[in-house]
Design an enzyme around this catalytic site. Sequence first.
Site, PDB file in Angstrom:
ATOM      1  N   GLU A 429       0.927  -1.113  -0.070  1.00  0.00           N
ATOM      2  CA  GLU A 429      -0.048  -0.162   0.002  1.00  0.00           C
ATOM      3  C   GLU A 429       0.899   1.302   0.024  1.00  0.00           C
ATOM      4  O   GLU A 429       0.387   2.332   0.518  1.00  0.00           O
ATOM      5  CB  GLU A 429      -0.889   0.161   1.118  1.00  0.00           C
ATOM      6  CG  GLU A 429      -1.738  -1.194   1.493  1.00  0.00           C
ATOM      7  CD  GLU A 429      -2.504  -1.722  -0.118  1.00  0.00           C
ATOM      8  OE1 GLU A 429      -2.618  -0.708  -0.924  1.00  0.00           O
ATOM      9  OE2 GLU A 429      -3.103  -2.556   0.110  1.00  0.00           O
ATOM     10  N   GLY A 430       1.973   1.188  -0.520  1.00  0.00           N
ATOM     11  CA  GLY A 430       2.716   2.295  -0.675  1.00  0.00           C
ATOM     12  C   GLY A 430       4.023   2.281   0.358  1.00  0.00           C
ATOM     13  O   GLY A 430       3.741   2.291   1.645  1.00  0.00           O
TER      14      GLY A 430
END
Length: 585
Positions: A429-430
Amino acid sequence: MRFILQEVIAGDATKGLPAFEEVNDELLVAILDQAGRFAAEVLAPLDRVGDQEGCMFKGGEVRTPTGWKEAYKAFCDAGWASFSMPVVHGGQGLPKLLAAPVTEMWFSANMAFSLMPPMAVGSVQALDHAASEEIRQTYLPRMVSGEWTATMDLTEPGAGSDLGAIKTRAELQPDGSYRLFGQKIFITYGDHDLAENVVHLVLARIEGAPQGVGGVSMFVVPKFLPSSHGMLGNLNDMRCISIEHKLGIHGSPTCTMSYGDEDGAVGLLVGTAGRGIEYMFTVVNESRFNVGLQGVAQAEKAFQMALEYSRQRRQGRDAVTGEKNVPILRHPDVKRMLLLMRAYVMAGRMLAYTAAASFDIANGHPDISVSEKHNCLVELLMPVVKGWGSEIGIEVAQLSIQIHGGMGFVEETGVAQILRDVRITSIYEGTTAIQANDLVLRKIIRDKGKSLGVLVDECRGSATECRVQLPELPFADELERLVLLLECCRNLVLERAETSVADVLSGAVALLRLMGTICGAWQLTRASSAASRLLRANADDATYLRGIIELTEFYFLHVVPQADLNARILLNGGSCVTRFDDTAF
Protein backbone atom coordinates in the site's frame (compact mmCIF):
# COMPACT_ATOMS: atom_id res chain seq x y z
CA MET A 1 -8.60 1.46 24.31
CA ARG A 2 -11.46 2.52 26.59
CA PHE A 3 -9.32 5.25 28.16
CA ILE A 4 -8.42 6.70 24.76
CA LEU A 5 -11.93 6.51 23.36
CA GLN A 6 -13.87 7.66 26.43
CA GLU A 7 -11.51 10.13 28.07
CA VAL A 8 -9.33 11.61 25.32
CA ILE A 9 -10.92 11.53 21.88
CA ALA A 10 -14.71 11.40 22.18
CA GLY A 11 -15.98 14.87 22.90
CA ASP A 12 -18.16 17.70 21.68
CA ALA A 13 -16.98 17.35 18.09
CA THR A 14 -18.40 13.82 17.78
CA LYS A 15 -21.64 14.41 19.69
CA GLY A 16 -24.67 14.81 17.49
CA LEU A 17 -23.11 13.09 14.49
CA PRO A 18 -25.43 10.50 12.91
CA ALA A 19 -22.85 7.73 13.33
CA PHE A 20 -22.66 8.40 17.08
CA GLU A 21 -26.37 8.68 17.86
CA GLU A 22 -26.56 5.22 19.45
CA VAL A 23 -23.00 5.06 20.77
CA ASN A 24 -22.73 5.34 24.54
CA ASP A 25 -20.28 4.02 27.11
CA GLU A 26 -22.31 0.87 27.71
CA LEU A 27 -22.38 -0.01 24.01
CA LEU A 28 -18.70 0.84 23.65
CA VAL A 29 -17.68 -1.48 26.48
CA ALA A 30 -19.93 -4.28 25.21
CA ILE A 31 -18.52 -4.10 21.68
CA LEU A 32 -14.91 -4.04 22.81
CA ASP A 33 -15.50 -6.96 25.17
CA GLN A 34 -17.24 -9.03 22.50
CA ALA A 35 -14.57 -8.23 19.92
CA GLY A 36 -11.87 -9.13 22.41
CA ARG A 37 -13.44 -12.50 23.09
CA PHE A 38 -13.86 -13.28 19.38
CA ALA A 39 -10.26 -12.28 18.69
CA ALA A 40 -8.94 -14.38 21.57
CA GLU A 41 -11.15 -17.44 21.17
CA VAL A 42 -11.57 -17.72 17.38
CA LEU A 43 -8.82 -15.83 15.55
CA ALA A 44 -5.76 -16.06 17.82
CA PRO A 45 -5.68 -19.88 17.98
CA LEU A 46 -5.49 -19.97 14.16
CA ASP A 47 -2.60 -17.52 13.89
CA ARG A 48 0.10 -20.15 14.34
CA VAL A 49 -1.84 -22.62 12.18
CA GLY A 50 -1.88 -20.17 9.31
CA ASP A 51 1.82 -19.43 9.68
CA GLN A 52 2.82 -23.10 9.67
CA GLU A 53 0.39 -24.45 7.07
CA GLY A 54 0.20 -21.47 4.74
CA CYS A 55 -2.10 -21.55 1.74
CA MET A 56 -2.16 -24.29 -0.90
CA PHE A 57 -2.43 -23.75 -4.66
CA LYS A 58 -3.36 -26.93 -6.48
CA GLY A 59 -5.27 -27.58 -9.67
CA GLY A 60 -5.76 -23.86 -10.18
CA GLU A 61 -7.54 -23.45 -6.83
CA VAL A 62 -6.45 -21.69 -3.63
CA ARG A 63 -7.05 -23.42 -0.31
CA THR A 64 -6.72 -21.50 2.96
CA PRO A 65 -5.35 -23.06 6.18
CA THR A 66 -7.25 -25.36 8.51
CA GLY A 67 -10.01 -23.55 10.39
CA TRP A 68 -10.08 -20.47 8.14
CA LYS A 69 -13.46 -21.33 6.58
CA GLU A 70 -15.17 -21.88 9.92
CA ALA A 71 -13.63 -18.71 11.35
CA TYR A 72 -14.79 -16.58 8.44
CA LYS A 73 -18.32 -17.98 8.67
CA ALA A 74 -18.37 -17.22 12.40
CA PHE A 75 -17.01 -13.74 11.67
CA CYS A 76 -19.85 -12.96 9.26
CA ASP A 77 -22.53 -14.68 11.36
CA ALA A 78 -21.55 -12.53 14.35
CA GLY A 79 -22.03 -9.37 12.27
CA TRP A 80 -18.39 -8.25 12.29
CA ALA A 81 -18.19 -8.05 8.47
CA SER A 82 -20.97 -5.44 8.37
CA PHE A 83 -19.89 -3.62 11.53
CA SER A 84 -18.97 -0.25 9.96
CA MET A 85 -20.76 -0.68 6.63
CA PRO A 86 -23.56 1.66 5.40
CA VAL A 87 -26.97 0.94 6.89
CA VAL A 88 -28.66 1.50 3.52
CA HIS A 89 -26.90 -1.60 2.17
CA GLY A 90 -27.49 -3.76 5.24
CA GLY A 91 -24.60 -2.65 7.41
CA GLN A 92 -24.61 -1.51 11.03
CA GLY A 93 -23.24 1.95 10.27
CA LEU A 94 -21.05 2.25 13.35
CA PRO A 95 -18.41 5.00 13.27
CA LYS A 96 -14.83 4.56 12.18
CA LEU A 97 -13.67 5.64 15.63
CA LEU A 98 -15.31 2.50 17.05
CA ALA A 99 -14.32 0.31 14.10
CA ALA A 100 -10.63 1.18 14.55
CA PRO A 101 -10.05 -0.60 17.90
CA VAL A 102 -12.13 -3.56 16.80
CA THR A 103 -10.13 -3.90 13.59
CA GLU A 104 -6.94 -3.50 15.58
CA MET A 105 -7.94 -6.53 17.67
CA TRP A 106 -8.35 -8.63 14.50
CA PHE A 107 -4.92 -7.58 13.27
CA SER A 108 -3.34 -8.35 16.64
CA ALA A 109 -4.95 -11.77 16.97
CA ASN A 110 -4.38 -13.02 13.43
CA MET A 111 -2.99 -10.59 10.89
CA ALA A 112 -3.03 -12.99 7.92
CA PHE A 113 -6.71 -13.85 8.36
CA SER A 114 -7.69 -10.25 9.08
CA LEU A 115 -6.26 -8.75 5.89
CA MET A 116 -9.35 -9.76 3.90
CA PRO A 117 -12.46 -8.35 5.70
CA PRO A 118 -11.35 -4.67 5.75
CA MET A 119 -10.77 -4.73 1.98
CA ALA A 120 -14.54 -4.69 1.54
CA VAL A 121 -14.90 -1.45 3.54
CA GLY A 122 -12.96 0.72 1.08
CA SER A 123 -14.40 -1.14 -1.91
CA VAL A 124 -17.96 -0.50 -0.73
CA GLN A 125 -17.13 3.18 -0.19
CA ALA A 126 -15.73 3.48 -3.72
CA LEU A 127 -18.66 1.72 -5.40
CA ASP A 128 -21.25 3.55 -3.31
CA HIS A 129 -19.68 6.84 -4.40
CA ALA A 130 -19.09 6.21 -8.11
CA ALA A 131 -20.84 3.08 -9.42
CA SER A 132 -24.16 2.86 -11.21
CA GLU A 133 -27.35 1.98 -9.38
CA GLU A 134 -27.34 -1.45 -11.01
CA ILE A 135 -23.83 -2.21 -9.70
CA ARG A 136 -24.69 -0.93 -6.24
CA GLN A 137 -27.86 -3.02 -5.97
CA THR A 138 -26.18 -6.17 -7.30
CA TYR A 139 -22.90 -6.05 -5.38
CA LEU A 140 -23.07 -3.89 -2.27
CA PRO A 141 -25.52 -5.88 -0.08
CA ARG A 142 -23.50 -9.06 -0.60
CA MET A 143 -20.18 -7.31 -0.03
CA VAL A 144 -21.51 -5.65 3.11
CA SER A 145 -22.67 -8.98 4.57
CA GLY A 146 -19.37 -10.67 3.75
CA GLU A 147 -21.11 -13.11 1.44
CA TRP A 148 -18.87 -11.78 -1.34
CA THR A 149 -15.35 -10.56 -0.59
CA ALA A 150 -13.40 -7.80 -2.30
CA THR A 151 -9.95 -7.09 -3.66
CA MET A 152 -8.23 -4.16 -5.30
CA ASP A 153 -6.15 -5.03 -8.37
CA LEU A 154 -3.60 -2.35 -9.18
CA THR A 155 -0.07 -3.72 -9.42
CA GLU A 156 1.28 -5.27 -12.61
CA PRO A 157 4.67 -6.83 -13.37
CA GLY A 158 5.73 -3.63 -15.11
CA ALA A 159 3.66 -1.16 -13.12
CA GLY A 160 4.17 -1.18 -9.38
CA SER A 161 3.88 2.23 -7.75
CA ASP A 162 3.66 3.91 -11.16
CA LEU A 163 -0.02 3.37 -11.88
CA GLY A 164 0.21 5.46 -15.04
CA ALA A 165 2.15 2.55 -16.61
CA ILE A 166 -0.76 0.09 -16.32
CA LYS A 167 -1.16 -2.06 -19.46
CA THR A 168 -4.21 -4.20 -18.64
CA ARG A 169 -6.64 -3.31 -21.41
CA ALA A 170 -10.42 -3.15 -21.56
CA GLU A 171 -12.41 -3.62 -24.77
CA LEU A 172 -15.91 -2.13 -25.01
CA GLN A 173 -18.67 -4.61 -25.91
CA PRO A 174 -21.98 -3.91 -27.71
CA ASP A 175 -23.94 -4.42 -24.47
CA GLY A 176 -21.92 -1.73 -22.66
CA SER A 177 -19.78 -4.14 -20.67
CA TYR A 178 -16.04 -4.56 -21.19
CA ARG A 179 -13.69 -7.47 -21.73
CA LEU A 180 -10.42 -7.24 -19.81
CA PHE A 181 -7.05 -8.70 -20.78
CA GLY A 182 -3.93 -8.55 -18.65
CA GLN A 183 -2.25 -9.63 -15.46
CA LYS A 184 -2.13 -8.31 -11.90
CA ILE A 185 0.30 -9.32 -9.16
CA PHE A 186 0.38 -9.15 -5.34
CA ILE A 187 -3.41 -9.40 -5.02
CA THR A 188 -4.30 -10.11 -1.39
CA TYR A 189 -6.99 -12.81 -1.19
CA GLY A 190 -7.34 -12.61 -4.98
CA ASP A 191 -8.72 -16.13 -4.82
CA HIS A 192 -9.69 -18.32 -1.87
CA ASP A 193 -12.25 -20.79 -0.55
CA LEU A 194 -13.82 -18.67 2.19
CA ALA A 195 -16.71 -17.03 0.31
CA GLU A 196 -18.77 -17.92 -2.71
CA ASN A 197 -17.58 -14.97 -4.83
CA VAL A 198 -14.66 -12.56 -5.06
CA VAL A 199 -15.30 -9.06 -6.42
CA HIS A 200 -12.22 -7.54 -8.02
CA LEU A 201 -11.91 -3.79 -8.51
CA VAL A 202 -9.50 -3.67 -11.43
CA LEU A 203 -7.61 -0.75 -12.94
CA ALA A 204 -7.33 -1.04 -16.71
CA ARG A 205 -6.94 1.13 -19.79
CA ILE A 206 -9.81 1.31 -22.27
CA GLU A 207 -8.60 0.85 -25.82
CA GLY A 208 -7.69 4.24 -27.27
CA ALA A 209 -7.39 5.93 -23.86
CA PRO A 210 -4.44 8.31 -23.41
CA GLN A 211 -1.27 7.18 -21.69
CA GLY A 212 -0.64 8.10 -18.07
CA VAL A 213 -2.95 8.17 -15.08
CA GLY A 214 -5.66 10.05 -16.99
CA GLY A 215 -6.27 7.02 -19.21
CA VAL A 216 -6.89 4.53 -16.41
CA SER A 217 -10.42 3.41 -15.51
CA MET A 218 -11.84 1.18 -12.79
CA PHE A 219 -13.93 -1.94 -13.40
CA VAL A 220 -15.92 -4.40 -11.29
CA VAL A 221 -14.76 -7.87 -12.31
CA PRO A 222 -16.35 -10.72 -10.29
CA LYS A 223 -14.99 -14.26 -10.11
CA PHE A 224 -18.49 -15.57 -10.83
CA LEU A 225 -20.86 -13.48 -12.94
CA PRO A 226 -24.16 -12.69 -11.20
CA SER A 227 -27.23 -13.95 -13.04
CA SER A 228 -30.29 -11.85 -13.75
CA HIS A 229 -31.96 -13.36 -10.68
CA GLY A 230 -29.13 -12.40 -8.36
CA MET A 231 -27.76 -15.94 -8.24
CA LEU A 232 -24.21 -16.84 -9.22
CA GLY A 233 -23.75 -17.67 -12.88
CA ASN A 234 -20.76 -18.69 -14.97
CA LEU A 235 -17.13 -18.50 -13.92
CA ASN A 236 -15.59 -15.34 -15.38
CA ASP A 237 -12.59 -15.54 -17.71
CA MET A 238 -10.13 -14.82 -14.93
CA ARG A 239 -8.01 -17.06 -12.74
CA CYS A 240 -5.27 -17.20 -10.16
CA ILE A 241 -2.16 -18.62 -11.82
CA SER A 242 0.09 -18.70 -8.72
CA ILE A 243 0.43 -17.62 -5.11
CA GLU A 244 3.54 -16.08 -3.58
CA HIS A 245 5.89 -17.77 -1.10
CA LYS A 246 6.52 -14.99 1.40
CA LEU A 247 8.53 -14.00 4.44
CA GLY A 248 5.37 -13.71 6.55
CA ILE A 249 1.55 -13.59 6.54
CA HIS A 250 1.64 -17.16 5.22
CA GLY A 251 -2.07 -17.70 5.86
CA SER A 252 -3.02 -14.91 3.46
CA PRO A 253 -2.96 -15.91 -0.24
CA THR A 254 -1.10 -13.33 -2.33
CA CYS A 255 -2.20 -14.06 -5.87
CA THR A 256 -1.10 -13.45 -9.43
CA MET A 257 -4.31 -12.95 -11.40
CA SER A 258 -4.72 -13.45 -15.13
CA TYR A 259 -7.58 -11.83 -17.04
CA GLY A 260 -8.73 -12.87 -20.50
CA ASP A 261 -7.01 -16.16 -21.25
CA GLU A 262 -9.88 -16.87 -23.66
CA ASP A 263 -12.54 -14.30 -24.57
CA GLY A 264 -11.75 -11.70 -21.92
CA ALA A 265 -12.90 -11.20 -18.36
CA VAL A 266 -16.29 -9.48 -18.20
CA GLY A 267 -16.11 -6.20 -16.31
CA LEU A 268 -18.40 -3.24 -15.68
CA LEU A 269 -17.08 0.31 -15.80
CA VAL A 270 -17.29 2.17 -12.49
CA GLY A 271 -18.21 5.83 -12.84
CA THR A 272 -16.57 7.88 -15.57
CA ALA A 273 -13.84 6.53 -17.82
CA GLY A 274 -10.40 7.90 -17.02
CA ARG A 275 -11.12 8.48 -13.32
CA GLY A 276 -10.17 5.02 -12.13
CA ILE A 277 -7.20 6.04 -10.02
CA GLU A 278 -9.28 8.74 -8.32
CA TYR A 279 -11.94 6.16 -7.40
CA MET A 280 -9.38 3.55 -6.41
CA PHE A 281 -7.72 5.91 -3.96
CA THR A 282 -10.83 5.67 -1.79
CA VAL A 283 -9.90 2.02 -1.37
CA VAL A 284 -6.17 2.77 -1.11
CA ASN A 285 -6.62 5.35 1.66
CA GLU A 286 -8.77 2.95 3.67
CA SER A 287 -6.13 0.26 3.17
CA ARG A 288 -3.32 2.61 4.19
CA PHE A 289 -5.14 3.43 7.41
CA ASN A 290 -5.54 -0.27 8.11
CA VAL A 291 -1.87 -0.95 7.41
CA GLY A 292 -0.95 1.65 10.02
CA LEU A 293 -3.29 -0.16 12.42
CA GLN A 294 -1.59 -3.45 11.54
CA GLY A 295 1.72 -1.99 12.66
CA VAL A 296 0.24 -0.82 15.96
CA ALA A 297 -1.63 -4.11 16.45
CA GLN A 298 1.42 -6.28 15.92
CA ALA A 299 3.42 -3.94 18.17
CA GLU A 300 0.84 -4.45 20.93
CA LYS A 301 1.13 -8.21 20.50
CA ALA A 302 4.94 -8.06 20.58
CA PHE A 303 4.83 -5.88 23.70
CA GLN A 304 2.45 -8.21 25.53
CA MET A 305 4.64 -11.23 24.78
CA ALA A 306 7.83 -9.41 25.84
CA LEU A 307 6.24 -8.17 29.06
CA GLU A 308 5.01 -11.65 29.99
CA TYR A 309 8.40 -13.18 29.20
CA SER A 310 10.28 -10.53 31.18
CA ARG A 311 8.16 -11.34 34.24
CA GLN A 312 8.74 -15.08 33.97
CA ARG A 313 12.35 -15.26 32.81
CA ARG A 314 14.78 -15.17 35.75
CA GLN A 315 18.41 -14.35 35.22
CA GLY A 316 21.18 -12.28 36.84
CA ARG A 317 21.35 -10.02 39.87
CA ASP A 318 19.33 -6.93 40.74
CA ALA A 319 21.77 -4.09 40.08
CA VAL A 320 20.61 -2.20 43.18
CA THR A 321 19.81 -4.82 45.82
CA GLY A 322 22.15 -7.56 44.65
CA GLU A 323 19.36 -10.14 44.80
CA LYS A 324 20.11 -13.18 42.64
CA ASN A 325 18.06 -14.82 39.92
CA VAL A 326 15.56 -11.98 39.50
CA PRO A 327 12.99 -11.55 36.70
CA ILE A 328 14.68 -9.78 33.81
CA LEU A 329 12.02 -7.05 34.09
CA ARG A 330 14.12 -5.73 36.98
CA HIS A 331 17.12 -5.12 34.73
CA PRO A 332 17.15 -1.42 33.78
CA ASP A 333 17.70 -1.87 30.05
CA VAL A 334 14.92 -4.45 29.73
CA LYS A 335 12.61 -2.04 31.52
CA ARG A 336 13.75 0.74 29.16
CA MET A 337 12.90 -1.38 26.12
CA LEU A 338 9.49 -2.27 27.52
CA LEU A 339 8.75 1.40 28.18
CA LEU A 340 9.84 2.28 24.66
CA MET A 341 7.56 -0.40 23.23
CA ARG A 342 4.58 0.72 25.28
CA ALA A 343 5.16 4.40 24.48
CA TYR A 344 5.27 3.65 20.76
CA VAL A 345 2.11 1.54 20.94
CA MET A 346 0.21 4.15 22.94
CA ALA A 347 1.25 7.02 20.67
CA GLY A 348 0.59 5.10 17.44
CA ARG A 349 -2.80 3.84 18.63
CA MET A 350 -3.91 7.30 19.73
CA LEU A 351 -2.85 8.84 16.42
CA ALA A 352 -4.78 6.22 14.44
CA TYR A 353 -7.90 6.69 16.58
CA THR A 354 -7.61 10.47 16.27
CA ALA A 355 -7.48 10.15 12.48
CA ALA A 356 -10.53 7.85 12.62
CA ALA A 357 -12.45 10.41 14.66
CA SER A 358 -11.53 13.14 12.18
CA PHE A 359 -12.81 10.91 9.38
CA ASP A 360 -16.18 10.60 11.13
CA ILE A 361 -16.38 14.34 11.78
CA ALA A 362 -15.31 15.24 8.23
CA ASN A 363 -18.05 13.05 6.80
CA GLY A 364 -20.85 13.86 9.22
CA HIS A 365 -20.51 17.24 10.90
CA PRO A 366 -23.18 19.79 9.86
CA ASP A 367 -20.79 22.74 10.19
CA ILE A 368 -18.87 22.94 6.91
CA SER A 369 -15.91 24.72 8.49
CA VAL A 370 -15.54 21.96 11.10
CA SER A 371 -15.95 19.28 8.42
CA GLU A 372 -13.29 20.90 6.20
CA LYS A 373 -10.85 21.25 9.09
CA HIS A 374 -11.08 17.57 9.94
CA ASN A 375 -10.87 16.57 6.29
CA CYS A 376 -7.55 18.45 6.18
CA LEU A 377 -6.40 16.47 9.21
CA VAL A 378 -7.43 13.17 7.64
CA GLU A 379 -5.56 13.91 4.42
CA LEU A 380 -2.46 15.08 6.27
CA LEU A 381 -2.38 12.29 8.85
CA MET A 382 -3.01 9.36 6.51
CA PRO A 383 0.60 8.97 5.29
CA VAL A 384 1.83 9.48 8.87
CA VAL A 385 -0.54 6.84 10.30
CA LYS A 386 0.54 4.41 7.60
CA GLY A 387 4.24 5.23 7.38
CA TRP A 388 5.01 5.82 11.06
CA GLY A 389 2.58 3.17 12.31
CA SER A 390 4.20 0.48 10.18
CA GLU A 391 7.70 1.53 11.23
CA ILE A 392 6.57 1.38 14.88
CA GLY A 393 5.40 -2.19 14.34
CA ILE A 394 8.76 -3.28 12.96
CA GLU A 395 10.76 -1.51 15.68
CA VAL A 396 8.67 -2.92 18.52
CA ALA A 397 8.80 -6.44 17.04
CA GLN A 398 12.58 -6.20 16.96
CA LEU A 399 12.66 -5.02 20.57
CA SER A 400 10.49 -7.96 21.58
CA ILE A 401 12.96 -10.38 20.01
CA GLN A 402 15.78 -8.59 21.82
CA ILE A 403 14.04 -9.00 25.18
CA HIS A 404 13.42 -12.69 24.48
CA GLY A 405 17.07 -13.11 23.61
CA GLY A 406 17.91 -16.38 21.88
CA MET A 407 14.37 -17.64 22.48
CA GLY A 408 13.09 -14.79 20.37
CA PHE A 409 15.19 -15.92 17.41
CA VAL A 410 13.69 -19.41 17.34
CA GLU A 411 10.24 -20.07 15.95
CA GLU A 412 8.78 -21.89 18.96
CA THR A 413 8.06 -18.74 20.97
CA GLY A 414 6.11 -17.10 18.12
CA VAL A 415 7.90 -13.76 18.40
CA ALA A 416 9.80 -14.31 15.17
CA GLN A 417 6.47 -14.65 13.35
CA ILE A 418 5.47 -11.16 14.49
CA LEU A 419 8.56 -9.65 12.87
CA ARG A 420 8.04 -11.71 9.71
CA ASP A 421 4.36 -10.72 9.50
CA VAL A 422 4.74 -7.03 10.31
CA ARG A 423 7.68 -6.48 7.96
CA ILE A 424 5.36 -6.16 4.95
CA THR A 425 3.51 -3.19 6.45
CA SER A 426 6.19 -0.67 5.48
CA ILE A 427 6.10 -1.97 1.89
CA TYR A 428 2.58 -2.72 0.68
CA GLU A 429 0.00 0.00 0.00
CA GLY A 430 2.93 2.33 -0.65
CA THR A 431 6.38 2.07 0.93
CA THR A 432 7.51 4.43 3.68
CA ALA A 433 9.24 6.55 1.02
CA ILE A 434 6.04 6.74 -1.03
CA GLN A 435 4.12 7.87 2.05
CA ALA A 436 6.84 10.45 2.72
CA ASN A 437 6.71 11.75 -0.86
CA ASP A 438 2.92 11.97 -0.63
CA LEU A 439 3.28 13.94 2.61
CA VAL A 440 5.74 16.38 1.03
CA LEU A 441 4.32 16.80 -2.47
CA ARG A 442 0.57 16.50 -1.96
CA LYS A 443 -0.05 17.29 1.69
CA ILE A 444 2.38 20.19 2.21
CA ILE A 445 3.57 21.68 -1.10
CA ARG A 446 0.30 21.35 -3.01
CA ASP A 447 -1.81 23.16 -0.39
CA LYS A 448 0.98 25.56 0.67
CA GLY A 449 1.11 24.10 4.17
CA LYS A 450 -2.57 24.77 4.96
CA SER A 451 -3.30 21.28 6.34
CA LEU A 452 -0.12 21.36 8.38
CA GLY A 453 -1.34 24.64 9.85
CA VAL A 454 -4.47 22.85 11.07
CA LEU A 455 -2.30 20.26 12.82
CA VAL A 456 -0.17 23.00 14.36
CA ASP A 457 -3.30 24.63 15.80
CA GLU A 458 -4.45 21.29 17.25
CA CYS A 459 -1.06 20.71 18.88
CA ARG A 460 -1.03 24.20 20.38
CA GLY A 461 -4.53 23.69 21.74
CA SER A 462 -3.39 20.47 23.42
CA ALA A 463 -0.35 22.27 24.85
CA THR A 464 -2.62 24.94 26.34
CA GLU A 465 -4.85 22.30 27.92
CA CYS A 466 -1.83 20.45 29.30
CA ARG A 467 -0.45 23.65 30.83
CA VAL A 468 -3.70 23.93 32.80
CA GLN A 469 -3.86 20.26 33.82
CA LEU A 470 -0.15 19.66 34.48
CA PRO A 471 1.50 23.03 35.17
CA GLU A 472 4.29 21.38 37.16
CA LEU A 473 5.56 19.28 34.21
CA PRO A 474 7.32 20.52 31.03
CA PHE A 475 5.14 18.67 28.51
CA ALA A 476 3.33 21.77 27.25
CA ASP A 477 6.49 23.82 26.75
CA GLU A 478 8.21 20.94 24.98
CA LEU A 479 5.23 20.41 22.67
CA GLU A 480 5.28 24.12 21.84
CA ARG A 481 8.97 23.80 20.95
CA LEU A 482 8.23 20.86 18.68
CA VAL A 483 5.49 22.86 16.95
CA LEU A 484 7.98 25.64 16.22
CA LEU A 485 10.38 23.04 14.83
CA LEU A 486 7.61 21.65 12.61
CA GLU A 487 6.77 25.13 11.33
CA CYS A 488 10.44 25.72 10.54
CA CYS A 489 10.55 22.49 8.53
CA ARG A 490 7.33 23.38 6.72
CA ASN A 491 8.73 26.77 5.71
CA LEU A 492 11.92 25.15 4.45
CA VAL A 493 9.99 22.61 2.38
CA LEU A 494 7.86 25.33 0.78
CA GLU A 495 10.90 27.52 0.12
CA ARG A 496 13.10 24.80 -1.39
CA ALA A 497 10.27 23.27 -3.40
CA GLU A 498 10.65 26.18 -5.84
CA THR A 499 14.30 25.46 -6.67
CA SER A 500 15.49 22.12 -5.30
CA VAL A 501 12.60 19.72 -4.79
CA ALA A 502 15.01 16.76 -5.12
CA ASP A 503 16.84 17.97 -2.01
CA VAL A 504 13.51 18.10 -0.17
CA LEU A 505 12.53 14.59 -1.31
CA SER A 506 15.91 13.27 -0.15
CA GLY A 507 14.79 14.25 3.34
CA ALA A 508 11.15 13.23 2.94
CA VAL A 509 11.41 10.10 5.10
CA ALA A 510 13.11 12.17 7.78
CA LEU A 511 10.16 14.58 7.64
CA LEU A 512 7.67 11.72 7.96
CA ARG A 513 9.52 10.38 11.01
CA LEU A 514 9.68 13.89 12.43
CA MET A 515 5.93 14.23 11.96
CA GLY A 516 5.29 10.85 13.55
CA THR A 517 7.41 11.69 16.58
CA ILE A 518 5.74 15.08 17.04
CA CYS A 519 2.25 13.61 16.55
CA GLY A 520 3.12 11.01 19.17
CA ALA A 521 4.12 13.77 21.59
CA TRP A 522 0.85 15.57 20.82
CA GLN A 523 -1.19 12.45 21.53
CA LEU A 524 0.59 11.53 24.76
CA THR A 525 0.26 15.12 25.96
CA ARG A 526 -3.49 14.78 25.47
CA ALA A 527 -3.46 11.48 27.34
CA SER A 528 -1.57 13.01 30.27
CA SER A 529 -4.01 15.91 30.49
CA ALA A 530 -6.91 13.46 30.67
CA ALA A 531 -5.10 11.30 33.24
CA SER A 532 -4.37 14.32 35.44
CA ARG A 533 -7.99 15.43 35.28
CA LEU A 534 -9.20 11.97 36.32
CA LEU A 535 -6.66 11.74 39.14
CA ARG A 536 -7.91 15.00 40.62
CA ALA A 537 -11.45 13.58 40.42
CA ASN A 538 -10.30 10.51 42.39
CA ALA A 539 -11.03 8.17 39.51
CA ASP A 540 -10.39 4.45 39.83
CA ASP A 541 -7.11 2.88 38.73
CA ALA A 542 -4.81 5.65 39.88
CA THR A 543 -1.77 3.47 39.15
CA TYR A 544 -2.73 3.25 35.47
CA LEU A 545 -3.37 6.99 35.24
CA ARG A 546 -0.07 7.93 36.91
CA GLY A 547 1.59 5.47 34.56
CA ILE A 548 0.23 7.40 31.56
CA ILE A 549 1.85 10.61 32.84
CA GLU A 550 5.14 8.82 33.53
CA LEU A 551 5.02 7.16 30.09
CA THR A 552 4.65 10.62 28.54
CA GLU A 553 7.70 11.82 30.44
CA PHE A 554 9.62 8.81 29.14
CA TYR A 555 8.50 9.56 25.56
CA PHE A 556 9.69 13.16 25.75
CA LEU A 557 13.08 12.10 27.10
CA HIS A 558 13.73 8.97 25.03
CA VAL A 559 11.79 9.41 21.76
CA VAL A 560 11.37 13.15 21.15
CA PRO A 561 15.13 13.70 20.56
CA GLN A 562 14.58 11.79 17.30
CA ALA A 563 12.53 14.78 16.09
CA ASP A 564 15.55 17.04 16.39
CA LEU A 565 17.73 14.46 14.61
CA ASN A 566 15.29 14.13 11.71
CA ALA A 567 14.86 17.91 11.48
CA ARG A 568 18.62 18.22 11.11
CA ILE A 569 18.60 15.61 8.32
CA LEU A 570 15.75 17.40 6.54
CA LEU A 571 17.26 20.86 6.91
CA ASN A 572 20.84 19.98 5.96
CA GLY A 573 21.12 16.52 4.47
CA GLY A 574 19.38 16.70 1.11
CA SER A 575 22.04 18.20 -1.14
CA CYS A 576 24.71 15.61 -0.27
CA VAL A 577 22.32 12.94 -1.59
CA THR A 578 21.37 14.66 -4.82
CA ARG A 579 24.89 15.69 -5.82
CA PHE A 580 26.40 12.22 -5.26
CA ASP A 581 27.54 10.84 -8.62
CA ASP A 582 25.53 7.74 -9.55
CA THR A 583 28.64 6.12 -11.03
CA ALA A 584 30.52 6.50 -7.73
CA PHE A 585 28.67 3.61 -6.11
